[in-house]
Design a protein around this motif. Sequence first.
Motif, mmCIF file in Angstrom:
data_model
loop_
_atom_site.group_PDB
_atom_site.id
_atom_site.type_symbol
_atom_site.label_atom_id
_atom_site.label_comp_id
_atom_site.label_asym_id
_atom_site.label_seq_id
_atom_site.Cartn_x
_atom_site.Cartn_y
_atom_site.Cartn_z
ATOM 1 N N SER A 50 -5.328 2.727 -10.887
ATOM 2 C CA SER A 50 -5.603 2.793 -9.578
ATOM 3 C C SER A 50 -5.614 4.223 -8.942
ATOM 4 C CB SER A 50 -4.250 2.438 -8.615
ATOM 5 O OG SER A 50 -4.187 0.809 -9.118
ATOM 6 N N GLN A 99 -6.729 -4.146 -3.767
ATOM 7 C CA GLN A 99 -6.216 -5.059 -4.860
ATOM 8 C C GLN A 99 -5.342 -6.382 -3.975
ATOM 9 O OE1 GLN A 99 -3.151 -3.362 -7.143
ATOM 10 N NE2 GLN A 99 -2.303 -5.523 -7.930
ATOM 11 N N ASP A 181 -9.977 -2.699 -6.858
ATOM 12 C CA ASP A 181 -8.915 -2.512 -7.492
ATOM 13 C C ASP A 181 -8.236 -3.946 -7.682
ATOM 14 O OD1 ASP A 181 -6.626 -1.547 -8.496
ATOM 15 O OD2 ASP A 181 -5.978 -0.236 -6.819
HETATM 16 MG MG LIG Z 1 -2.981 -0.414 -9.510
#
Ligand SMILES: [Mg+2]
Lengths: 677, 318
Positions: A50, A99, A181
């Motif tokens: 990330s 994410q 992500d």
């Molecule tokens: Mg991550």
Amino acid sequence: MQQVVQEIKNLSIGFTSKKGEQISILKNISTTINKGETVGIVGESGSGKSTLALAMMGYVKHGLFTISGECIYQSNDILKMKNRELENIRGRKIAMIPQNAGQSLTPNLKIGYQIDEALRLHTNFQKEDRDVKISELLNKVRLPSPETIAKRYPHELSGGQQQRVAVAMALAGSPDLLLLDEPTTGLDVTTQAHVLELLNFIAKDTGTSMVYVSHDLGAIAQVSDRVIVMYSGEIVLDGPVRTILKNPIHPYTYGLLKSIPKLTLSGLPNSMSGSQPQPGTIKEGCSFYDRCEFAEDKCKINSPELEFVSDLNTSVRCFNHKKLHKKKDEDTKSSKKVLRKLTKNEILDISSVSISYAKQKFIEQLLNKIDDTNPTVKDINIKIDKGETLALVGESGSGKSTILKSIAGLIKAKDGIIKFDKNKILSNDLKKRDANYLRAIQLIFQNPDESLNPNHTVEEIVSQPLKLYFGLSGNELKQKIIEVLKKVRLGEFYLTRYPRQLSGGEKQRVAVARAFAAKPDIILCDEVTSALDVSVQAAVLNLLQELKVDFGTTYIFVSHDLAVVKAISDRVAVLYQGRLCEIGPSESVYKFPSHPYTEVLLGAVLEPDPDIKPKLVAEDIVEEKPPEKGCSFQGRCPRLLGQICKTDVPPWQIDENGNAIRCHIKINDLKNQQISN
Amino acid sequence: MLILVLKRILLGLITLFIVSLITFVGVEVLPGDACTTYLEREAYGAALEACYKRLGLDIPAYERYVSWAIGVIQGDFGYSLSGEMKINDVLGPRVKNSLVLASASILIGIPIALLLGIITALWRDKMPDIIISTFTIFSMTIPEFISATLLILIVAIWLEWLPGIVIVPTGVSVSELLPNIILPVIAISMIMTAHMARMVRSSVIQVMASDYVQMAILKGVPYWKMVFKHVLPNALLPAINVVALTIAWLLGGVVVTEVVFNYPGLGRLVIESISNRDLPVVQALAIILASIYVIINLIADLLTLMLNPRLKSLQIKK
Ligand SMILES: [Mg+2]
Ligand SMILES: Nc1ncnc2c1ncn2[C@@H]1O[C@H](COP(=O)(O)OP(=O)(O)OP(=O)(O)O)[C@@H](O)[C@H]1O
Ligand code: SF4
Ligand code: SF4
């Protein structure tokens, strides 16, 4: 010559520790992203994926700083840009899909506003045109009725829908580069497969370059052209997707691939020992040294450089990569699954159990009954033999955990009886349960962080069941604790540790140790590996397996990961909306997924192989409530027979392998239809 | 939604009922009663009888509670002991004076607190934050009676800019009162502002670290727009309750400050009536303070409900 979208040169990012040391979490990263290319970045939690993706947008989290290196976008270093310049690039030229879309949409702003905001910032459209564009974007990510979705707040959408909104928002500025992500982590298998398919479509349709960050090699395999493997803040392998996944020439990648359970594999995957070092702990040598099965003395002192292997078109960071060049999957010997001996020794009998979450009305509370004709879980009948591993699978909301909780006595069942050891009825009220039955059934939870008391040491945690059920104390207690910990491969020095001083895998081992300390007959495992990295997951699965051999324990194993379930279970029960669809020996369920829902589920599984594509046979609509009557799967069934599915509950049918399904279509017809497809 | 509001109101009323019971019972079980305390050594014979009669102490306790409670509901607190005045007449101007003091503190304190909190959060760990935070933490640690005394010492005695203590009659008009309240307002709002500023700071910092703010930045939303659209609405929502608590807590601060500055408000009345053992007044004050507490919290809850889309739609769906 391919056009380069972004070039990263010698990038290092780090933080200053409390002692004032400078610690790198990204070390000397160099790579390029070409136009129209999708690059997968894979690595376990904490490997810096990330951080790298965010750096590509010129974003460094609070507390971190750039030590050296640059990220070149259109011949400028994006890391040195002023905010004003960045605002013109972010969202317009380079866009991010986060994410966890649920947490990445601002809670007080409507979906429409948030997309409109991106449009206003990055296009010159007038208000009316923007409204049209919003609908277009929402349509493009295949959300039904864009107008109503635009008027909703983020929390009024399901996880898959939120993820789609995030994609729509990222596409608003027609970016050159999309950073993703973990965009599908946390979504159901079917939803995940659909979102990936959408991303593939968008990549082709718009020609956008993508960087896809994930810990899941299955997802990476489906979308990437090139894969970068990260370990402990370094790139250890960088090459075309097929080379990386089929001929991994770095020991870490090699081990990682072996530790992934696959549908094509029988038995448990091999586990990799150890865990990734904490940032700043490796001072010299290869960071993979203590976990590497190919390590030599020189690896301990010298750090390998990234080396380009031209015949594979791959860069690798390992002294011994040549040893792995010819190594193929052939020597992947998975530890054999121990099948249960068919004892016919029934240990648990769940009959006609229904569970309702409906709030009791006042009168009902008085009469102590629940009047809910359409309960969350309905009519579950399962008999479980001693020493068997039964898996419950299904999408989120299918009632898997609910059933486990009612067996454990944590939720009262509305109807039905649960019998233990042939004829002893388990009271559905925890307080009325015999202590011996409480001991006999233990539960292990998904998230060890939540189930282990952070203020207790490992010793205290494991001692609780020993004191409670066996009244042990003093030296005897201590010996027993050490013995139990040894069983889960934790040494004596763990006794005084607190959960926060343990890694994810170690924490889950402590949870397993606590459960086994009670000498249970049945262990209920609720998604016990889903919070773990794959290499650690394999170790926990192997551990559970060994303990089963040693103690003959019965497991009821809940998971949304069908490959994991295949690896560990003897029998599988498939649930949809709290109703059983199919139950049978895992071998045959996986070979002939007869029920249409099982077929949908298995089709959506992502294999870590770019040549095996998921089959999407049903829409991934989210149903809020099970249907009042008829088959529970009628809303999404790709083989819907007709009116009968909407009115009548389908009957049970059994085939010659012992697979039982609930469908109006004849079981043999279903199989024939699948073969002819 | 409506049901929820009604529930909250009902809860508030129950709290008030319990407070009234406790104060009433408390007064009952204390040794001696209003009359014996008041008449002291003359507490015998006809004088005592007369006093009992006047205060209605000759009838059973529960009956007295009921009639007192009915009076209170109608806004009548009965008679005070010492001056034989109607409590309402005693309270009225005091309530007004205290309200002036409290609302001036709130009106000045809240905006300053918000501003400081937001500034410190946005410039976290930079110079503005370090300076302001040192100051707020410092003023949080000094109790009012010290800061008030210091203020008097510096501003009134050394600099002679403002009067040190308030020497106006209880019943003056607001405009006459104003110059006198400057110092008390500063003393009260200092701690309150510091507290709120800290709360706002941590709330804003928490939201700034959230995924959605990171997302907004990555979307290219200009900084100030992000602050106003994405950060503040979400950060200030939880702050509403904190503000309410701080205001309620300010009541305590008012008592101390009023005494130090000799300000003719409710706070001083509390101290006076306790030292005079004027129990009926104490009872009345307890009820009034408790009601203010309940009302402020009720308003905060309702505001949160109205502003939070999550709660709002939850309630509507049901
Ligand atoms: Mg991550
Ligand atoms: N603000 C910070 N201060 C100090 N260390 C940090 C900070 N943010 C991240 N780290 C550390 O940097 C390392 C890499 O973090 P990063 O979030 O990039 O990992 P990741 O590969 O994305 O992991 P995951 O799969 O869990 O998302 C981790 O060891 C993490 O603990
Ligand atoms: S350099 Fe040595 S320790 Fe590192 S991965 Fe290669 S063989 Fe293993
Ligand atoms: S009963 Fe009908 S709806 Fe249900 S699975 Fe079978 S065909 Fe599909």
